[in-house]
Structure formats: C-alpha cells, structure tokens
Design a protein around this motif. Structure first.
Motif, PDB file in Angstrom:
ATOM      1  N   ALA A 143       0.833  -1.206   0.000  1.00  0.00           N
ATOM      2  CA  ALA A 143       0.000   0.000   0.000  1.00  0.00           C
ATOM      3  C   ALA A 143       0.863   1.249   0.000  1.00  0.00           C
ATOM      4  N   VAL A 144       0.364   2.278  -0.657  1.00  0.00           N
ATOM      5  CA  VAL A 144       1.070   3.552  -0.698  1.00  0.00           C
ATOM      6  C   VAL A 144       0.989   4.222   0.668  1.00  0.00           C
ATOM      7  N   ALA A 145       2.084   4.861   1.071  1.00  0.00           N
ATOM      8  CA  ALA A 145       2.132   5.511   2.383  1.00  0.00           C
ATOM      9  C   ALA A 145       3.049   6.718   2.315  1.00  0.00           C
ATOM     10  N   ALA A 146       2.855   7.652   3.215  1.00  0.00           N
ATOM     11  CA  ALA A 146       3.688   8.859   3.268  1.00  0.00           C
ATOM     12  C   ALA A 146       5.148   8.470   3.467  1.00  0.00           C
ATOM     13  N   GLY A 147       6.004   9.204   2.786  1.00  0.00           N
ATOM     14  CA  GLY A 147       7.438   8.988   2.915  1.00  0.00           C
ATOM     15  C   GLY A 147       8.028   8.041   1.901  1.00  0.00           C
ATOM     16  N   GLN A 148       7.182   7.296   1.201  1.00  0.00           N
ATOM     17  CA  GLN A 148       7.713   6.365   0.214  1.00  0.00           C
ATOM     18  C   GLN A 148       8.275   7.115  -0.992  1.00  0.00           C
ATOM     19  N   ARG A 149       9.280   6.528  -1.612  1.00  0.00           N
ATOM     20  CA  ARG A 149       9.849   7.072  -2.843  1.00  0.00           C
ATOM     21  C   ARG A 149       9.101   6.479  -4.029  1.00  0.00           C
ATOM     22  N   ALA A 150       8.939   7.271  -5.074  1.00  0.00           N
ATOM     23  CA  ALA A 150       8.143   6.833  -6.217  1.00  0.00           C
ATOM     24  C   ALA A 150       8.682   7.425  -7.515  1.00  0.00           C
ATOM     25  N   SER A 151       8.244   6.835  -8.600  1.00  0.00           N
ATOM     26  CA  SER A 151       8.594   7.307  -9.939  1.00  0.00           C
ATOM     27  C   SER A 151       7.308   7.573 -10.704  1.00  0.00           C
ATOM     28  N   TRP A 152       7.248   8.694 -11.400  1.00  0.00           N
ATOM     29  CA  TRP A 152       6.087   9.044 -12.210  1.00  0.00           C
ATOM     30  C   TRP A 152       6.175   8.311 -13.539  1.00  0.00           C
ATOM     31  N   SER A 153       5.084   7.722 -13.993  1.00  0.00           N
ATOM     32  CA  SER A 153       5.149   6.906 -15.204  1.00  0.00           C
ATOM     33  C   SER A 153       3.875   7.013 -16.023  1.00  0.00           C
ATOM     34  N   GLY A 154       4.057   6.905 -17.334  1.00  0.00           N
ATOM     35  CA  GLY A 154       2.919   6.795 -18.237  1.00  0.00           C
ATOM     36  C   GLY A 154       2.531   5.362 -18.505  1.00  0.00           C
ATOM     37  N   ILE A 155       3.325   4.417 -18.014  1.00  0.00           N
ATOM     38  CA  ILE A 155       2.994   2.997 -18.177  1.00  0.00           C
ATOM     39  C   ILE A 155       1.870   2.680 -17.204  1.00  0.00           C
ATOM     40  N   TYR A 156       0.670   2.536 -17.733  1.00  0.00           N
ATOM     41  CA  TYR A 156      -0.519   2.473 -16.884  1.00  0.00           C
ATOM     42  C   TYR A 156      -0.909   1.051 -16.500  1.00  0.00           C
ATOM     43  N   PHE A 157      -0.476   0.076 -17.292  1.00  0.00           N
ATOM     44  CA  PHE A 157      -0.799  -1.323 -17.023  1.00  0.00           C
ATOM     45  C   PHE A 157       0.500  -2.103 -16.881  1.00  0.00           C
ATOM     46  N   GLN A 158       0.572  -2.958 -15.867  1.00  0.00           N
ATOM     47  CA  GLN A 158       1.770  -3.767 -15.660  1.00  0.00           C
ATOM     48  C   GLN A 158       1.772  -5.019 -16.519  1.00  0.00           C
ATOM     49  N   THR A 159       0.603  -5.611 -16.688  1.00  0.00           N
ATOM     50  CA  THR A 159       0.455  -6.884 -17.382  1.00  0.00           C
ATOM     51  C   THR A 159      -0.781  -6.834 -18.264  1.00  0.00           C
ATOM     52  N   PRO A 160      -0.910  -7.758 -19.213  1.00  0.00           N
ATOM     53  CA  PRO A 160      -2.147  -7.810 -19.997  1.00  0.00           C
ATOM     54  C   PRO A 160      -3.394  -7.932 -19.122  1.00  0.00           C
ATOM     55  N   ALA A 161      -3.309  -8.715 -18.048  1.00  0.00           N
ATOM     56  CA  ALA A 161      -4.474  -8.870 -17.171  1.00  0.00           C
ATOM     57  C   ALA A 161      -4.891  -7.529 -16.580  1.00  0.00           C
ATOM     58  N   ASP A 162      -3.923  -6.666 -16.234  1.00  0.00           N
ATOM     59  CA  ASP A 162      -4.245  -5.338 -15.703  1.00  0.00           C
ATOM     60  C   ASP A 162      -5.047  -4.520 -16.709  1.00  0.00           C
ATOM     61  N   ALA A 163      -4.809  -4.772 -17.998  1.00  0.00           N
ATOM     62  CA  ALA A 163      -5.502  -4.039 -19.055  1.00  0.00           C
ATOM     63  C   ALA A 163      -6.767  -4.749 -19.505  1.00  0.00           C
ATOM     64  N   GLY A 164      -7.152  -5.802 -18.777  1.00  0.00           N
ATOM     65  CA  GLY A 164      -8.355  -6.542 -19.128  1.00  0.00           C
ATOM     66  C   GLY A 164      -8.199  -7.448 -20.325  1.00  0.00           C
ATOM     67  N   LEU A 165      -6.966  -7.903 -20.565  1.00  0.00           N
ATOM     68  CA  LEU A 165      -6.666  -8.697 -21.755  1.00  0.00           C
ATOM     69  C   LEU A 165      -6.217 -10.100 -21.368  1.00  0.00           C
ATOM     70  N   GLU A 166      -6.677 -11.078 -22.109  1.00  0.00           N
ATOM     71  CA  GLU A 166      -6.167 -12.429 -21.965  1.00  0.00           C
ATOM     72  C   GLU A 166      -4.865 -12.543 -22.754  1.00  0.00           C
ATOM     73  N   SER A 167      -3.939 -13.369 -22.281  1.00  0.00           N
ATOM     74  CA  SER A 167      -2.661 -13.486 -22.983  1.00  0.00           C
ATOM     75  C   SER A 167      -2.054 -14.854 -22.774  1.00  0.00           C
ATOM     76  N   THR A 168      -1.161 -15.198 -23.692  1.00  0.00           N
ATOM     77  CA  THR A 168      -0.355 -16.405 -23.592  1.00  0.00           C
ATOM     78  C   THR A 168       1.103 -15.996 -23.712  1.00  0.00           C
ATOM     79  N   ASN A 169       1.958 -16.540 -22.865  1.00  0.00           N
ATOM     80  CA  ASN A 169       3.391 -16.281 -22.967  1.00  0.00           C
ATOM     81  C   ASN A 169       3.984 -17.147 -24.074  1.00  0.00           C
ATOM     82  N   VAL A 170       4.673 -16.507 -25.010  1.00  0.00           N
ATOM     83  CA  VAL A 170       5.337 -17.223 -26.092  1.00  0.00           C
ATOM     84  C   VAL A 170       6.779 -16.735 -26.192  1.00  0.00           C
ATOM     85  N   GLU A 171       7.566 -17.409 -26.985  1.00  0.00           N
ATOM     86  CA  GLU A 171       8.947 -16.999 -27.218  1.00  0.00           C
ATOM     87  C   GLU A 171       9.194 -16.836 -28.705  1.00  0.00           C
TER      88      GLU A 171
END
Length: 391
Positions: free
Chosen positions: A105-133
């Motif tokens: 959880a976010v709390a006072a005093g923590q260090r942070a970075s501002w970012s435009g990357i809004y989703f970490q993973t496909p699931a965060d963006a509501g997307l199904e995905s398969t890992n491939v190589e």
C-alpha cells in the motif's frame, strides 16, 4: 524514452573542457547505455483517506500537475494508478486520487517514480494473454500473444516498445487493437531488460533490435498472420519503419501506428543536446563514434550503427504503407516538428494527430481521443482492407 535524462550529465563534461571528440564519445556512451534502474525521484508527502478513495499528496511538478491517467511506481514494488483530475493543495503540492493499487500500500514517505505505463500486465488491461517466445538469432525473446475480442483474426498487430521502456508500456495500444479485432503480439528485443542480453547490454538504437522484430513478423506469418500492422513507440517506431521498408515484408506489413516516433536520430540528438544546455551541433559528434566500427568498439558496441539510415525525412519516398502518427506537441525527446515535416512530405500516406503531451504520454493526456483516432484510422485506412478480408 527520455534522451534528455541520458544526456543530463554530458553538459558537465562539456563545461569541464572535454574535447570535441571526447564529447562525442560521452554522448555515444550515454545514449547506448545498458538498461539501468528506475529513478525514484518523487516522495509521497502524504496520503489522505477521508473520501471514498485515498488521495496521494505530491510535490507540484509539470508532470504531477498534468491532468490525465498516470501511474506511480513505488520503490517498494507497488504500483498506484491515479485519476485524471488534479487537486490543488497550495503552491507547492497537488493531490491525485488513487483509482487502483498493486503490491504494498502507498504511504507517506515512500519514494516513487512518475510513469505513463498504466498497465503492468495484460491482465491489468483486461486482456487475456499467452506467454510465447520468439526465436531470434541471439536467443529467445519473450512475448505476449493476445487474441482479439470476437473471432480469431489473421490480421496481427505487433507492438514495439521504445528505448528505456518495457513491453508493458505498449498495452495502452493493445487494448485498441484487440477491440478492433486484431491479434496482438507484444514483443521484447535484445538488451531491453527482458529480451536476450547481448555483449555489454548496450542499445543499438534500433539497428540490431530490428532483427528481433523481424523474427516476430516471421513468427506471426508462421502462425497464421496474413497481414501485420506495426504499432511502434519512440524507438519502436524507428524499428517499425525499418521493417516497413524491408522488401521481405512488403507483402505482409500493411500499416504503421507510431506514437512519439524517432524519425531522425541525428536531428533528435541535436534537439536533445540543445535542451540539455549544450550546443545543438554537439549531437552530431556522436555520429562518427557510433558509425565507425573501430570507434563503436571503443564505445562498447559490437557493431557500428548508421544513424543516418534512420532519417525518415530524407527517406520519406520509401514510405509506402498507410501511417498514423500520434505525437505530443510538448515532446522534449522526439521533436514534434519532424512528424509534421513527414506529414507535409507524404500527405498521401501519413496522417498525424497531435496532443498536449510529453514524450509517449499522448494516451495518458487524453486516452479517449487517442483510442478513437486509432479506431477511426484502422477502419478507414487501406490497411484495414486486409482486416475486413481476412479478419
């Protein structure tokens, strides 16, 4: 990508009296530096829990005071998605409402970075995905394979992130592609922190990385793609343009969607040097260090990089596929003027949409407009013929 951050210390070298040749070496080294840790240059000044959602209090900066959908990446591993509104907390502070959290959880005093990357993973963006190589000539490169909404499609979108970013940043565009009925392949490439590590881990500014994305196009073709639209962000756009001009792919690459594109490395370096407090001409000093094999080896590169081959103003007549450019007028990394110049030179194939936004932050500044422009373009551009025929 923030070229200015990479060049921030070079002005000091100039002030210290480094010779012109040495200055070119320093710029070349900074520009191609291996992936490093994220800068956590913000401090959470407070967290208010008096309303329906927490509000984080931050120092007022041009970034934190910009309306839009942004994210805080916490040094402790957490992510915090912020609402688009900005609450005034006096001359030096702003409040941003939290609309989603992941990790501690976010709390006072923590260090942070501002970012435009809004989703970490496909699931965060509501997307199904398969890992491939993707099998590249330097080893396997992980990728996400994401099916479209609706029936399977033989028109694929390949999403290419930029220098210093990650594949997660392209998920903003994957959502639109999926809704439009495209199968998406979200790729990594050598020395980006997720793909294969080669040599000293230095970036080759799209030159060698393009080979890894070529392998991704081959993968798409081998797995049923009959046409491909390349979504390129910043340096990823420079890679996409190289592939679109490759005779091997002229039968399959049918369109380009480019966000904050690098259209001319030399002009981009000059602009960034000027903004970093150096003479603009200093940017050109890196060209010989990167383009000569012996000098490139001194920089730490296995192969030379011909920066002038990335000049799409000079090569504009080689652009043959419909191209949509989305670019912020406030971009301090990739000059917006280069995009307008390309549009002027090739109005027959290039469309451009502008935003009041910094580098690769057009989606964040107005995601509804950004998404709608791509949706409209995909439906209207000749590139959509393949989607209608084979989708």
């Amino acid at each position: 990508m923030k070229i200015l951050w990479a060049l921030a210390g070079v002005a000091l070298a100039l002030a210290a009296g480094v010779g012109l040749s040495g200055l070119g070496f320093v710029i070349a080294r900074r520009l191609t530096a291996p992936v490093s840790g994220r800068r956590y240059d913000l401090t959470i000044r407070g967290v208010e829990n008096t309303g329906d959602r927490p509000v984080v209090i931050l120092d007022r900066t041009p970034a934190t005071a910009s309306p839009g959908d942004y994210c805080l990446i916490l040094e402790n591993g957490g992510w915090v998605r912020l609402a688009p509104g900005v609450e005034n907390r006096g001359p030096s502070l702003v409040g941003r409402e939290v609309v989603g959290e992941s990790g501690p959880a976010v709390a006072a005093g923590q260090r942070a970075s501002w970012s435009g990357i809004y989703f970490q993973t496909p699931a965060d963006a509501g997307l199904e995905s398969t890992n491939v190589e993707i099998q590249t000539d330097v080893g396997p490169a992980p990728a996400w394979l994401i099916p479209p909404e609706g029936p399977p499609s033989t028109t694929w979108a390949i999403h290419i992130h930029g220098l210093g970013s990650t594949r997660a940043g392209t998920l903003r565009g994957v959502q639109v592609a999926s809704e439009a009925g495209l199968t998406s392949l979200v790729v990594t490439y050598r020395n980006d922190g997720e793909g294969p590590t080669v040599g000293a881990g230095r970036s080759e500014l799209g030159s060698a990385e393009a080979n890894d994305v070529r392998a991704a196009v081959d993968y798409a073709r081998e797995n049923g793609a009959r046409s491909v639209i390349l979504f390129g962000w910043s340096m990823g756009a420079a890679i996409a343009l190289q592939l679109a001009a490759d005779a091997k792919f002229r039968d399959i690459v049918t369109g380009l969607v480019l966000d904050s594109p690098i259209l001319d490395w030399v002009a981009t370096l000059k602009a960034n040097c000027a903004r970093a407090g150096m003479p603009a001409w200093a940017g050109a000093l890196a060209v010989s260090w990167l383009g000569s094999r012996p000098l490139a080896r001194l920089v730490g590169l296995a192969n030379p990089i011909d920066l002038r081959s990335f000049d799409w103003i000079a090569r504009s007549q080689e652009l043959t596929v419909p191209t949509l450019i989305l670019h912020g007028t406030l971009d301090t990394s990739s000059p917006f003027e280069l995009s307008t110049c390309l549009r002027t030179l090739r109005p027959d194939v290039v469309d451009i949409e502008s935003f009041d936004a910094e580098h690769t932050l057009s989606w964040n500044s107005d995601h509804e407009y950004w998404r709608s422009m791509i949706t409209i373009w995909l439906a209207a551009a000749p590139a959509a013929d393949a989607l209608r025929q084979f989708g």
